[in-house]
Design an enzyme around this catalytic site. Structure first.
Site, PDB file in Angstrom:
ATOM      1  N   HIS A  44      14.465  61.811 110.650  1.00 37.25           N
ATOM      2  CA  HIS A  44      13.940  60.569 111.234  1.00 37.25           C
ATOM      3  C   HIS A  44      14.331  60.463 112.704  1.00 37.25           C
ATOM      4  CE1 HIS A  44      13.111  56.061 110.296  1.00 37.25           C
ATOM      5  NE2 HIS A  44      12.879  56.306 111.569  1.00 37.25           N
TER       6      HIS A  44
ATOM      7  N   ASN B  59       4.826  56.977 115.705  1.00 39.71           N
ATOM      8  CA  ASN B  59       4.496  55.809 116.526  1.00 39.71           C
ATOM      9  C   ASN B  59       4.573  56.124 118.015  1.00 39.71           C
ATOM     10  OD1 ASN B  59       7.285  56.046 116.144  1.00 39.71           O
ATOM     11  ND2 ASN B  59       7.656  53.853 116.129  1.00 39.71           N
TER      12      ASN B  59
ATOM     13  N   ASP C 208       5.996  54.372 110.231  1.00 42.80           N
ATOM     14  CA  ASP C 208       7.326  53.942 110.655  1.00 42.80           C
ATOM     15  C   ASP C 208       7.265  52.956 111.818  1.00 42.80           C
ATOM     16  OD1 ASP C 208      10.262  54.229 110.406  1.00 42.80           O
ATOM     17  OD2 ASP C 208      10.041  54.829 112.482  1.00 42.80           O
TER      18      ASP C 208
ATOM     19  N   HIS D 204       9.027  52.791 105.884  1.00 45.22           N
ATOM     20  CA  HIS D 204       9.858  51.808 106.577  1.00 45.22           C
ATOM     21  C   HIS D 204       9.739  50.536 105.749  1.00 45.22           C
ATOM     22  CE1 HIS D 204      11.256  49.467 110.226  1.00 45.22           C
ATOM     23  NE2 HIS D 204      10.641  48.516 109.530  1.00 45.22           N
TER      24      HIS D 204
ATOM     25  N   ASP E 285      17.555  58.226 113.042  1.00 50.52           N
ATOM     26  CA  ASP E 285      16.627  57.224 113.601  1.00 50.52           C
ATOM     27  C   ASP E 285      16.819  57.121 115.110  1.00 50.52           C
ATOM     28  OD1 ASP E 285      14.652  55.327 113.856  1.00 50.52           O
ATOM     29  OD2 ASP E 285      15.763  53.705 112.877  1.00 50.52           O
TER      30      ASP E 285
ATOM     31  N   HIS F 218      15.009  54.102 124.381  1.00 50.96           N
ATOM     32  CA  HIS F 218      14.235  53.153 125.182  1.00 50.96           C
ATOM     33  C   HIS F 218      14.772  53.206 126.607  1.00 50.96           C
ATOM     34  CE1 HIS F 218      12.207  51.312 121.767  1.00 50.96           C
ATOM     35  NE2 HIS F 218      13.370  51.185 121.155  1.00 50.96           N
TER      36      HIS F 218
ATOM     37  N   PHE G  67      13.805  47.139 119.316  1.00 54.59           N
ATOM     38  CA  PHE G  67      14.752  47.654 118.335  1.00 54.59           C
ATOM     39  C   PHE G  67      15.037  49.131 118.606  1.00 54.59           C
ATOM     40  CE2 PHE G  67      12.566  44.248 115.914  1.00 54.59           C
ATOM     41  CZ  PHE G  67      13.667  43.499 115.517  1.00 54.59           C
ATOM     42  N   GLY G  68      16.272  49.564 118.327  1.00 54.76           N
ATOM     43  CA  GLY G  68      16.544  50.997 118.324  1.00 54.76           C
ATOM     44  C   GLY G  68      17.680  51.429 119.214  1.00 54.76           C
TER      45      GLY G  68
END
Length: 424
Positions: A62, A96, A154, A181, A306, A310, A324-325
């Site tokens: 992931h 994505n 996802d 997800h 995951d 960003h 998020f992330g």
């Protein structure tokens, strides 16, 4: 040829934990033997792994590499360089992107870019629905022919349930994994962290743990109905894990993964800091304990990062406005050693399984250190002291809560197709 000598080979697939030399020739392992038993040619490169663990190449189920379309945050080149530093020899990249990887053309683009620029193997995951919008099934068969290893929407669940069933039935006919997800969007709408005492104290909208577990329950039942292979991504809630255990007990083809940040951090760590904002959100202390128990008892199949880069301009804003992330590649092994092995919760063999044989089984693959197998190895130390400095990362992004954290244990070398792509 490359000879990795004097290492402690830990291979869950063969239940090996012993000193071994491993000879690689191109992209294959050609011989595994007791130390000193492999003849060394004059042109053979030697890597002395004395005092180190030699494991099958780590697989990340992931990750987000952002290319195409979001190259300001990450590219296949920069992301896979970070993955190599984290000990990963293969990464599965989520669909994505912009455009979404929902057709064979985008899949081929990703694989072409990987062939030209990647440090490690890149295995694309295709979108389950067109544009990941949940309205119509994507060109799954064509994408599989082009090279995807699974499908997922996802970032959001495959929805509605009718479409999820269609995707599962179609993927079963193709023997293709469905990665979910798990999130009930009506329960999670507008939320930025896990619902609880901390979200109330901070005045931030929270999503209940049930937003995840309700969706897991739905998908487990659909997997039973269709006979599909279902994999629950970044599982974070105790109730979700109970659903997976129930599915396994019934003999369903249901697996799950857990991320290092979910078995390390909890919702109390958030404190308006966007580096702690991820989806699913950091959970309660009891959820973290349940995840660690699941990692120990075999209910969890894999550790996945995951990795979600960003660019700073996107993340350095108010908590509720930030995406998020967090980054994941370079700290995954160290956090796992810290939280799971050094703490005495799991064995070193089990840890290696969660990074190697576990994710391989999820994908329907076999990975072991044996003649004829791919020449992918992860060599790591359990004692190397180091401090994570995100400014030194090959990644284009810096969104991590673990910057300046000191660790014991690290990847020392990553070998892909017989070539050393990272060496500390």
């Amino acid at each position: 040829m490359l000879l990795v000598k004097n290492g402690r080979v830990i291979d869950p697939a063969t239940q090996t934990d012993a000193p071994r030399d491993v000879l690689l020739d191109g992209d294959k392992i050609v011989e595994v033997a007791q130390p000193g038993k492999i003849a060394q040619g004059s042109s053979t490169e030697v890597f002395d792994a004395t005092g180190l663990i030699v494991a099958p190449g780590f697989i990340d189920l992931h990750a987000h590499l952002r290319e195409p379309g979001q190259e300001s945050s990450e590219t296949i080149e920069t992301g896979t360089r970070a993955a190599a530093r984290g000990g990963f020899t293969a990464v599965c990249c989520m669909p994505n992107t912009k455009p979404v990887n929902d057709n064979a053309s985008v899949t081929r683009f990703i694989l072409d870019r990987a062939k030209a620029t990647a440090s490690v193997r890149v295995w694309p995951i295709g979108a389950a629905s067109v544009g990941s919008k949940g309205e119509a099934i994507a060109e799954i068969a064509a994408m599989k022919q082009a090279g995807i290893v699974a499908v997922s929407d996802d970032g959001k669940p495959i929805a509605p349930a009718k479409l999820t069933r269609q995707v599962m039935e179609y993927c079963r006919s193709l023997d293709l994994l469905v990665i979910e997800h798990s999130e009930d969007v009506s329960l999670a709408a507008g939320a930025v962290m896990r619902e609880g005492v901390t979200s109330t104290r901070l005045g931030l909208p929270g999503m209940p743990a049930a937003a995840e577990s309700v969706c897991v329950a739905r998908d487990v039942q659909l997997a039973e109905l269709t006979g599909a292979r279902l994999h629950v991504a970044h599982l974070s809630a105790k109730a979700s894990l109970e659903q997976v255990r129930w599915a396994k007990q019934r003999g369903l083809h249901v697996t799950c993964e857990v991320t290092p940040h979910h078995f390390t951090l909890i919702d109390e760590d958030v404190l308006y800091d966007s580096r702690y904002k991820m989806n699913p959100p950091l959970a309660a202390r009891e959820d973290r304990e349940a995840l660690i128990t699941g990692l120990a008892d075999g209910s969890v199949d894999a550790i996945a990062t995951d990795h979600a880069p960003h660019e700073p301009a996107l993340k350095d804003v108010e908590f509720d406005r930030a995406p998020f992330g967090i980054l994941g590649f370079e700290t995954a092994l160290a956090l796992s050693l810290e939280q799971l092995v050094h703490s005495g919760r799991i064995s070193l063999m089990r840890l290696v399984e969660l990074f190697t044989a576990g994710p391989a089984r999820v994908l329907g693959l076999e990975r072991k250190i044996a003649a004829g197998q791919p020449a992918d190895l992860t060599i790591f130390s359990t004692t190397h002291d180091w401090t994570y400095d995100v400014k030194q990362s090959p990644s284009k992004s810096r969104n991590t809560p673990f910057d300046a954290r000191t660790f014991k244990g690290a990847p020392i070398a990553t070998i892909v197709a017989g070539r050393i792509v990272h060496r500390l």
